[in-house]
Design a protein around this motif. Structure first.
Motif, PDB file in Angstrom:
ATOM      1  N   MET A   1      38.355  40.234  23.128  1.00  0.00           N
ATOM      2  CA  MET A   1      37.278  41.209  22.995  1.00  0.00           C
ATOM      3  C   MET A   1      35.948  40.525  22.746  1.00  0.00           C
ATOM      4  SD  MET A   1      38.376  44.314  23.434  1.00  0.00           S
ATOM      5  CE  MET A   1      37.224  45.362  22.564  1.00  0.00           C
ATOM      6  N   ARG A   2      35.967  39.424  21.957  1.00  0.00           N
ATOM      7  CA  ARG A   2      34.717  38.709  21.686  1.00  0.00           C
ATOM      8  C   ARG A   2      34.159  38.065  22.959  1.00  0.00           C
ATOM      9  NH1 ARG A   2      37.099  37.258  16.661  1.00  0.00           N
ATOM     10  NH2 ARG A   2      37.867  35.291  17.529  1.00  0.00           N
ATOM     11  N   LYS A   3      35.057  37.639  23.837  1.00  0.00           N
ATOM     12  CA  LYS A   3      34.617  37.031  25.090  1.00  0.00           C
ATOM     13  C   LYS A   3      34.070  38.069  26.060  1.00  0.00           C
ATOM     14  CE  LYS A   3      37.942  33.210  24.892  1.00  0.00           C
ATOM     15  NZ  LYS A   3      39.156  32.638  25.507  1.00  0.00           N
ATOM     16  N   GLY A   4      34.426  39.352  25.853  1.00  0.00           N
ATOM     17  CA  GLY A   4      33.978  40.417  26.740  1.00  0.00           C
ATOM     18  C   GLY A   4      35.127  41.007  27.516  1.00  0.00           C
ATOM     19  N   ILE A   5      34.868  42.117  28.197  1.00  0.00           N
ATOM     20  CA  ILE A   5      35.891  42.785  29.001  1.00  0.00           C
ATOM     21  C   ILE A   5      35.391  42.909  30.444  1.00  0.00           C
ATOM     22  CG2 ILE A   5      36.847  44.098  27.065  1.00  0.00           C
ATOM     23  CD1 ILE A   5      35.267  46.506  28.038  1.00  0.00           C
ATOM     24  N   TYR A   6      36.343  43.077  31.356  1.00  0.00           N
ATOM     25  CA  TYR A   6      36.001  43.233  32.770  1.00  0.00           C
ATOM     26  C   TYR A   6      35.573  44.680  33.031  1.00  0.00           C
ATOM     27  CZ  TYR A   6      38.349  38.738  33.283  1.00  0.00           C
ATOM     28  OH  TYR A   6      38.723  37.426  33.167  1.00  0.00           O
ATOM     29  N   ILE A   7      34.385  44.845  33.608  1.00  0.00           N
ATOM     30  CA  ILE A   7      33.808  46.178  33.771  1.00  0.00           C
ATOM     31  C   ILE A   7      34.462  46.952  34.908  1.00  0.00           C
ATOM     32  CG2 ILE A   7      31.700  47.463  34.293  1.00  0.00           C
ATOM     33  CD1 ILE A   7      31.697  46.240  31.536  1.00  0.00           C
ATOM     34  N   LEU A   8      34.601  46.330  36.088  1.00  0.00           N
ATOM     35  CA  LEU A   8      34.985  47.067  37.293  1.00  0.00           C
ATOM     36  C   LEU A   8      36.344  47.777  37.182  1.00  0.00           C
ATOM     37  CD1 LEU A   8      34.014  47.860  40.075  1.00  0.00           C
ATOM     38  CD2 LEU A   8      35.072  45.778  40.992  1.00  0.00           C
TER      39      LEU A   8
ATOM     40  N   LEU B   1      36.243  50.594  34.716  1.00  0.00           N
ATOM     41  CA  LEU B   1      35.496  51.765  35.187  1.00  0.00           C
ATOM     42  C   LEU B   1      36.400  52.691  36.002  1.00  0.00           C
ATOM     43  CD1 LEU B   1      31.944  50.486  36.255  1.00  0.00           C
ATOM     44  CD2 LEU B   1      32.509  52.090  34.424  1.00  0.00           C
ATOM     45  N   PHE B   2      37.273  52.103  36.819  1.00  0.00           N
ATOM     46  CA  PHE B   2      38.233  52.917  37.564  1.00  0.00           C
ATOM     47  C   PHE B   2      39.201  53.620  36.618  1.00  0.00           C
ATOM     48  CE2 PHE B   2      36.873  50.272  41.166  1.00  0.00           C
ATOM     49  CZ  PHE B   2      36.778  51.234  42.159  1.00  0.00           C
ATOM     50  N   THR B   3      39.629  52.911  35.571  1.00  0.00           N
ATOM     51  CA  THR B   3      40.507  53.537  34.569  1.00  0.00           C
ATOM     52  C   THR B   3      39.790  54.688  33.882  1.00  0.00           C
ATOM     53  OG1 THR B   3      41.599  51.401  34.193  1.00  0.00           O
ATOM     54  CG2 THR B   3      41.921  53.107  32.535  1.00  0.00           C
ATOM     55  N   THR B   4      38.507  54.504  33.583  1.00  0.00           N
ATOM     56  CA  THR B   4      37.717  55.569  32.962  1.00  0.00           C
ATOM     57  C   THR B   4      37.585  56.758  33.915  1.00  0.00           C
ATOM     58  OG1 THR B   4      36.471  53.913  31.706  1.00  0.00           O
ATOM     59  CG2 THR B   4      35.515  56.121  31.857  1.00  0.00           C
TER      60      THR B   4
ATOM     61  N   GLY C   1      44.363  49.059  39.213  1.00  0.00           N
ATOM     62  CA  GLY C   1      45.274  47.919  39.227  1.00  0.00           C
ATOM     63  C   GLY C   1      45.048  47.011  40.421  1.00  0.00           C
ATOM     64  N   LYS C   2      44.803  47.613  41.578  1.00  0.00           N
ATOM     65  CA  LYS C   2      44.588  46.810  42.791  1.00  0.00           C
ATOM     66  C   LYS C   2      43.288  46.014  42.687  1.00  0.00           C
ATOM     67  CE  LYS C   2      47.365  49.338  46.136  1.00  0.00           C
ATOM     68  NZ  LYS C   2      48.231  49.891  45.098  1.00  0.00           N
ATOM     69  N   VAL C   3      42.237  46.647  42.152  1.00  0.00           N
ATOM     70  CA  VAL C   3      40.960  45.948  41.972  1.00  0.00           C
ATOM     71  C   VAL C   3      41.133  44.781  41.002  1.00  0.00           C
ATOM     72  CG1 VAL C   3      38.645  46.164  40.973  1.00  0.00           C
ATOM     73  CG2 VAL C   3      39.485  47.903  42.558  1.00  0.00           C
ATOM     74  N   ALA C   4      41.862  45.021  39.916  1.00  0.00           N
ATOM     75  CA  ALA C   4      42.077  43.961  38.928  1.00  0.00           C
ATOM     76  C   ALA C   4      42.841  42.789  39.530  1.00  0.00           C
ATOM     77  CB  ALA C   4      42.831  44.522  37.718  1.00  0.00           C
TER      78      ALA C   4
ATOM     79  N   THR D   1      40.847  40.031  37.648  1.00  0.00           N
ATOM     80  CA  THR D   1      40.249  40.501  36.390  1.00  0.00           C
ATOM     81  C   THR D   1      41.256  41.282  35.540  1.00  0.00           C
ATOM     82  OG1 THR D   1      39.387  42.439  37.594  1.00  0.00           O
ATOM     83  CG2 THR D   1      37.893  40.578  37.281  1.00  0.00           C
ATOM     84  N   SER D   2      42.549  40.973  35.687  1.00  0.00           N
ATOM     85  CA  SER D   2      43.561  41.608  34.837  1.00  0.00           C
ATOM     86  C   SER D   2      43.418  41.093  33.409  1.00  0.00           C
ATOM     87  CB  SER D   2      44.963  41.298  35.353  1.00  0.00           C
ATOM     88  OG  SER D   2      45.129  41.772  36.677  1.00  0.00           O
ATOM     89  N   SER D   3      43.670  41.976  32.444  1.00  0.00           N
ATOM     90  CA  SER D   3      43.556  41.583  31.044  1.00  0.00           C
ATOM     91  C   SER D   3      44.464  42.446  30.191  1.00  0.00           C
ATOM     92  CB  SER D   3      42.104  41.726  30.552  1.00  0.00           C
ATOM     93  OG  SER D   3      41.713  43.094  30.551  1.00  0.00           O
ATOM     94  N   LYS D   4      44.786  41.958  28.997  1.00  0.00           N
ATOM     95  CA  LYS D   4      45.606  42.721  28.056  1.00  0.00           C
ATOM     96  C   LYS D   4      44.906  44.015  27.677  1.00  0.00           C
ATOM     97  CE  LYS D   4      48.946  43.260  24.993  1.00  0.00           C
ATOM     98  NZ  LYS D   4      50.325  43.611  25.393  1.00  0.00           N
ATOM     99  N   PHE D   5      43.586  43.944  27.484  1.00  0.00           N
ATOM    100  CA  PHE D   5      42.810  45.144  27.156  1.00  0.00           C
ATOM    101  C   PHE D   5      42.942  46.186  28.265  1.00  0.00           C
ATOM    102  CE2 PHE D   5      38.950  47.663  27.625  1.00  0.00           C
ATOM    103  CZ  PHE D   5      38.794  48.189  26.341  1.00  0.00           C
ATOM    104  N   GLY D   6      42.828  45.737  29.524  1.00  0.00           N
ATOM    105  CA  GLY D   6      42.924  46.658  30.649  1.00  0.00           C
ATOM    106  C   GLY D   6      44.280  47.329  30.736  1.00  0.00           C
TER     107      GLY D   6
END
Length: 259
Positions: free
Chosen positions: A12-19, A22-25, A61-64, A69-74
């Motif tokens: 989280m401190r390093k940041g999260i992948y936006i794209l 955004l699809f998840t949102t 998922g496909k975009v990630a 840009t897959s991540s545990k947060f995502g």
């Protein structure tokens, strides 16, 4: 457990992948708006928004994966969004559209769909690194929610009487709830071969399929989701002879080893 929390906080401190998020949102928004439409009695619109939510869910998922840009947060955010968009939203839709006259039995049946969907997601998160990537264990919750939406749209399309929908939705709830927590395997559409070069006939078939869907979108969507819903059951019974042969071969080998 502490190690996981440390890894998550560092990420989280390093940041999260936006794209992808955004699809998840977008998926979460579509599911929430579907609930708003349900509360306003606009069930057809609610069903459409649940389907839109499933499109966003497939894209994130496909975009990630394509962008790395897959991540545990995502993954965690996607699961939380799925519970709302494909569990609560279709559960509320089923209750308000068909099950409310049953009273307590109606909302308990809708809750069964929600809780089985949540259990399906929890099991997927635990098994994500240990099961075959090309197959899902149990019916995916977006497919179950899409099946609900396709059924609602089909009733509106043909103008079937309300007495039919009560029986149909009750049967559908128990079927989908069982399939989500079952061990039937479903194709995941994550096969890398899908995006590689294919025979020309595959393009022709894809174009024909699009034409048929465009001609009768409601009916064809229902047929597609219906076929996918039952594909796990059909695949299970078709694989029974092969599994029995393997079991016999293993039993024969063990018997030989014992001697």
């Amino acid at each position: 457990m502490n190690g996981e929390k440390i890894d998550m906080s560092e990420s989280m401190r390093k940041g999260i992948y936006i794209l992808p998020n955004l699809f998840t949102t977008g998926s979460l928004f579509a599911g929430f708006y579907g609930m708003v439409a349900t509360m306003n009695g606009d069930f057809k619109t609610a069903a459409l928004w649940v389907l839109i939510s499933s499109i966003f869910d497939g894209l994130d998922g496909k975009v990630a994966r394509l962008t790395g840009t897959s991540s545990k947060f995502g993954v965690e955010y996607d699961s939380l969004a799925d519970v709302v968009a494909f569990g609560v939203a279709p559960g509320l839709l089923m209750y308000k559209w068909a099950l409310q006259p049953f009273g307590r039995l109606g909302w308990l049946a809708a809750f069964l769909f929600v809780v089985c969907g949540a259990l399906r997601l929890a099991r997927f998160n635990v098994q994500v690194n240990t099961v075959e990537n090309k197959r899902f264990v149990g019916l995916p919750i977006p497919a179950a929610a899409s099946m609900v939406s396709a059924t609602v749209l089909l009733f509106y399309h043909f103008g079937w009487p309300s007495s039919y929908k009560k029986v149909a939705i009750l049967a559908l709830i128990y079927l989908l709830a069982f399939l989500m927590v079952s061990s039937f395997r479903y194709y995941s559409f994550k096969d890398p071969e899908l995006i590689k070069r294919q025979p020309f006939a595959m393009l022709v078939l894809a174009v024909l399929l699009l034409i048929v869907i465009a001609a009768e979108p409601v009916v064809m969507l229902f047929v597609i989701f219906f076929c996918y819903t039952f594909s796990g059951i059909i695949g299970f019974f078709m694989s029974l002879p092969r599994r029995r042969r393997l079991e016999k071969a293993l039993h024969h080998r063990h018997a030989k080893d014992d001697h």
